[in-house]
Design an enzyme around this catalytic site. Structure first.
Site, PDB file in Angstrom:
ATOM      1  N   LYS A 139      10.605 -83.681  19.910  1.00 39.03           N
ATOM      2  CA  LYS A 139       9.645 -83.241  19.379  1.00 39.03           C
ATOM      3  C   LYS A 139       8.592 -84.110  18.923  1.00 39.03           C
ATOM      4  CE  LYS A 139       8.597 -79.517  15.883  1.00 39.03           C
ATOM      5  NZ  LYS A 139       9.116 -78.672  14.685  1.00 39.03           N
ATOM      6  N   SER A 157       8.047 -73.669  15.658  1.00 39.67           N
ATOM      7  CA  SER A 157       7.280 -74.743  16.240  1.00 39.67           C
ATOM      8  C   SER A 157       7.674 -75.614  17.106  1.00 39.67           C
ATOM      9  CB  SER A 157       6.792 -75.732  14.815  1.00 39.67           C
ATOM     10  OG  SER A 157       7.811 -76.375  14.343  1.00 39.67           O
ATOM     11  N   SER A 160      12.218 -73.125  12.852  1.00 36.32           N
ATOM     12  CA  SER A 160      11.147 -73.787  14.006  1.00 36.32           C
ATOM     13  C   SER A 160      12.121 -74.323  14.931  1.00 36.32           C
ATOM     14  CB  SER A 160      10.327 -75.052  13.322  1.00 36.32           C
ATOM     15  OG  SER A 160       9.187 -74.572  12.816  1.00 36.32           O
TER      16      SER A 160
END
Lengths: 478, 486
Positions: free
Chosen positions: B71, B146, B170
């Site tokens: 990420k 996210s 997330s």
């Protein structure tokens, strides 16, 4: 109407740890810009602070030395404001639960003793430094994250002299604790002052100003004296004090308005989530208290009792940890405390001040045994006090011991009666008129003759022996 | 079979035996990314040449040659790290996050950085300044967020697994929406050093994988105390993989009635109920429990998280790194405020600005007690709910998300609707407990549904064991989106 100044001091002291407050970077002063930095103290994205244990140890030690109550719960907070020297745009500090509080510091100013209460002592990190150049402003992050202790007094200080005494006493203690070098010029000790005036006798406080940018103890005293005068003038002219921050200008010896209260920040304090709060046990605090060295005030009292020093002498000798240690080491070897104290406070301190000798290194410049030997030589009449001054000066500059110097310079006192008698006879021949006066019992006349002998021997004669010999010769008694 | 069809565990085993070479694995994934990521947009940064070079050199480690997608809020030395934000457009950190160091020590190959909601503010990957990621099951839909890039990359077989971060769901919500496994470990289990902070007291790093076995393996590698993170906890890390069991006989599972509310899609509810039935059949004891403060979780979260975020994001100011917007060439004293305002005004997207303002407000003097302090008190209550529940049960099962994947653009104009995507996941962050999401079925629109399993602090093993038992007797986790069939 007379006005009474009311002053509270906020002192920031840089703790003399080897690494910074929350990262492993070094803390050496005066390094080239941005060479003592890492992602953590530069506040790069993703970094986390880790508390330096030494910082906490020093902070607790200081708080205890200031007679504070140390909290059992240690928690940090973030204080927010935007400035380029603060890379995270928040400072890790302590807000509602400081490390310690309820302390007190005893001072003496203008021959009056009083106690200044300490409101709080808290830990925080320092910001960096801006360097303004023609090409723009640059940031040096070396100072970023340096461990600071903020020590806030209650508004118990009533004059610039008291503020000066408070700072001096605080500095003495911090140096005793070996937690800071307390150098205001290097910024390792900084002081801001809150000051207001009120009519003498009134209890309510007047409107205060905060004075910043004072870079020496003298600067603090001058700035406060100036600000007291300025505020008094405003009040006498029927004006009102504006609550504001004022900067001390050393060159102009004046304070100038920097920002008013309306522009004050909302720091949006909240608990620092990256540092887990933890408990400090009573045992830890008790152990730290146990380990405190004897502090200046206690030492002074002990010196008065143990060595029969006057209060003044005891306070001068105890003010510096290393001077006190040197004194005691000397006294241990030769128990003439008053004499040793006099030599230290006089000729030795003069030399130290003139030559800016680090007092820590006094033993290197003048080994204790050399001073002891000199005092012994005075005591057994080998040299006079006057000669001793010359010997001491030579010891301080040349590093040789007293016996060697006396021998080399031929300074030994003449106690040998035969050698002295020849000189005395010479003086008696030269000073017939005075000799007559001596015979009529005039002491002054006798002293004059002794003086003449001293002059002829360039101070080396033992005055007591000379005195006895003259009396014997002229009066037939001893 | 294509190398990209294997799990990470299988790949590491094959490399270990010498059946395949790391560089071949890397090449297979890079080829797939090059061919198909234009439809998904999972990756925001990938340097194939550098990846292949690294894969050629790798010689040792438990994860030798196994690629991983990261990420874009993890600091990887020298690689772009943007957090999905314009304000960090050209930022390349000079250091590695602790988890990156651990992965590299074990020989894992970092394939590249994957997309995310800006600074992890969002539940759809749509707030990224670099454009949205698409859900591999239906590219008109969001992958969740996210960590949407991480979930989509795994679901699309662009990487066998990925790292994500979870502040309010997330990892778990996108795992659920993309049909993969996602774990948010106990707060303090994984070092956060080098993860660009959103909300420091809630953030936790975790794996997104194809199955539970991979999640256990990756968790063993990334977990553990880190002297660089004071909030990481010094408790030994079990070898989750070695200890992986599949017996749930007698396991006490709590079902909180507060999680089966109106607003939850029937398709989701049915799949979750059926999953719970599977556990019953496997011998687990199912009990209804109460988590009475659940309804306050979202409100509490939207005070605590933005408050911390407003503070953590203060450092993005144009001074040292990242975007700087000024009037002229040089920043004078009077231009300083102007630089701050322009840089932050132009650098942050709408959602980031909204949260910074929310947080700044909650922390302002005069409001602090009413908002932040109150929220902390409710947070404690939510934690106590779980403590009480875990005195009776070993784990708790709920849906991960109230809905399947929603359409791109569907909720972007309605922040509240978007915030409710995390209604079931937020409590675990507030309480600091571990929570795992595993695929457990499909909605009538053929969209994956996730089952959330919550556990006691530092008891990830129970979650892995329960989920592994489930995966041994079901096949939901083996289903692939059409684009990943071959």
């Amino acid at each position: 109407m007379t006005y009474e100044p009311v002053i509270g001091l906020e002192v920031h002291v840089q703790m003399d740890t080897r690494s910074k407050a929350f990262c492993g970077c070094g803390t050496v002063f005066g390094m080239p810009a941005n060479t003592q930095v890492c992602p953590v103290c530069m506040g790069l994205p993703g970094v986390l602070p880790v508390l330096n244990e030494k910082f906490l140890e020093y902070a607790i030690r200081t708080a205890l030395a200031l007679n504070c109550t140390v909290a059992n719960y240690l928690k940090f907070d973030r204080k927010h404001y935007f400035y380029p020297d603060l890379p995270k745009n928040y400072q890790i500090s302590q807000y509602d639960q400081p490390l310690a509080g309820h302390g007190r510091l005893n001072i003496e100013a203008d021959a009056i003793k009083k106690t200044i209460r300490i409101l709080r002592v808290h830990m925080e990190e320092d910001a960096g430094k801006l360097i303004h150049t023609a090409g723009g402003s640059l940031v040096d992050f070396n100072r970023c994250g340096m461990p600071l202790l903020e020590i806030v007094s209650e508004p118990d200080i009533n004059s610039a002299a008291e503020a000066y005494a408070y700072l001096s006493q605080l500095k003495n203690i911090l140096e005793y604790l070996e937690v800071s070098d307390c150098d205001m010029e290097k910024g390792s000790l900084r002081c801001d002052a809150n000051i207001s005036l009120r009519p003498a006798g009134q209890t309510a406080l007047g409107i205060k100003t905060e004075v910043k940018n004072m870079n020496s103890f003298k600067g603090v005293r001058d700035a406060l004296n100036y600000e007291i005068g300025r505020q008094e003038q405003v009040l006498r002219d029927g004006g009102a004090i504006t609550q504001e921050t004022r900067l001390w200008n050393e060159e102009q010896q004046k304070t100038f308005s920097m920002r008013s209260k309306e522009e004050a920040h909302d720091y949006r304090y909240f608990p620092e989530p990256d540092l887990v709060p933890f408990t400090i046990s009573d045992e830890t605090i008790a152990a730290a208290k146990q380990a405190l060295p004897e502090l200046p005030a206690v030492k002074k009292t002990r010196f008065m009792a143990e060595y029969k020093l006057s209060e003044y002498d005891a306070s001068v000798i105890s003010a510096d940890k290393y001077l006190a240690l040197y004194f005691e080491n000397t006294v241990k070897q030769y128990h003439m405390p008053k004499i040793i104290c006099n030599w230290l406070m006089g000729d030795v301190m003069n030399f130290i001040n003139t030559n800016q000798v680090n007092i820590k290194k006094l033993d290197e410049v003048l080994p204790v045994k050399n001073l002891v030997a000199m005092v012994q030589l005075i005591d057994n009449n080998t040299i006079s006090g006057k000669i001793a001054k010359e010997v001491l000066a030579a010891m301080l500059t040349g590093g040789k011991d007293a016996a060697t110097i006396i021998k080399e310079k031929n300074l030994g006192q003449i106690s040998d009666s035969e050698a002295l008698e020849a000189i005395i006879d010479e003086v008696i021949r030269e000073q017939q008129k005075v000799v007559e006066e001596v015979k009529t019992g005039k002491d002054k006349a006798l002293m004059f003759l002794v003086g003449q002998v001293m002059q002829k021997t360039r101070g080396k004669a033992n005055p007591q022996i000379v005195n006895t010999l003259i009396k014997k010769k002229l009066l037939g008694n001893a | 079979m294509e190398l990209t069809q294997y799990s990470a565990y299988e790949l590491s085993t094959m490399v270990g035996k010498g059946d395949i070479y790391p560089v071949d694995i890397a090449a297979a994934y890079l080829k797939r990314i090059a061919a198909l990521d234009k439809n998904i947009h999972a990756f925001v940064h990938c340097d194939p040449e550098a990846v292949l070079k690294k894969a050629e050199k790798i010689k040792t480690g438990r994860l030798r040659g196994v690629p991983i997608a990261i990420k874009d809020n993890f600091c990887v030395k020298g690689q772009p790290t943007t957090c999905g934000s314009k304000i960090l457009k050209d930022f390349r950190p000079p250091y590695n996050a602790t988890v990156i160091e651990k992965l590299e020590q074990e020989g894992a190959i970092i394939l590249g950085k994957v997309n995310m909601d800006e600074f992890a503010f969002g539940s759809s990957c749509e707030t990224s300044a670099y454009g949205p990621t698409h859900n591999p099951w239906d590219i008109t839909r969001a992958p969740g967020g996210s960590s949407g890039g991480s979930a989509a990359a795994v679901a699309a077989r662009f990487a066998p697994w990925a790292l994500g971060s979870d502040t309010g769901g997330s990892i778990r919500q996108p795992a659920s929406l993309c049909g993969v496994v996602g774990l948010k470990p106990t707060y303090g289990r994984v070092s956060r050093y080098g993860l660009i902070a959103f909300a420091s007291s809630l953030d936790q790093i975790g794996p997104l994988t194809l199955d539970v076995r991979d999640a256990a393996l990756l968790s063993s590698v990334i977990s553990g105390y880190d002297p660089k993170d004071s909030t990481s906890v010094n408790i030994p890390v079990p070898d989750y993989l070695q200890l992986l069991g599949e017996n749930v006989k007698g396991l006490k599972i709590g079902i909180p009635k507060e999680y089966f509310i109106t607003g939850i899609e029937d398709g989701v509810k049915n799949a979750v109920m059926q999953a719970i039935e599977v556990f019953r059949k496997l011998g687990a004891q199912i009990e209804e429990i109460n988590l009475p403060h659940t309804e306050y979780a979202v409100a509490t979260y939207y005070i605590v998280a933005p408050s911390e975020a407003s503070s953590n994001l203060a450092r993005f100011d144009g001074v040292q790194y990242g975007l700087r917007v000024t009037k002229g060439e040089k920043v004078s004293d009077s231009g300083l405020i102007d630089m701050y305002m322009k840089t932050r005004g132009e650098g942050f997207g709408q959602e980031a600005l909204r949260r910074i303002i929310l947080g700044t407000y909650s922390l302002s003097s005069g409001y602090y007690d009413a908002y932040y302090l109150k929220a902390l008190k409710v947070r404690t209550k939510i934690g106590e709910d779980f403590k009480k529940a875990f005195a009776r049960v070993d784990c708790i099962m709920t849906p991960t998300s109230p809905t399947g994947a929603f359409k791109l653009g569907e909720r972007t104009d309605d922040p509240l609707a978007m915030y409710l995507s995390d209604i079931f996941t937020i409590s675990a962050n507030l309480a600091g407990i571990p929570a795992l999401s595993i695929p457990c079925g499909f909605t009538p629109e053929n969209l994956p549904v996730g089952l959330q399993i919550l556990g006691k602090p530092f008891d990830e093993q129970t979650l892995f064991n329960a989920a592994h038992a489930y995966q041994q007797s079901t096949n939901w986790h083996r289903r692939k989106p059409a684009m990943a069939q071959k």
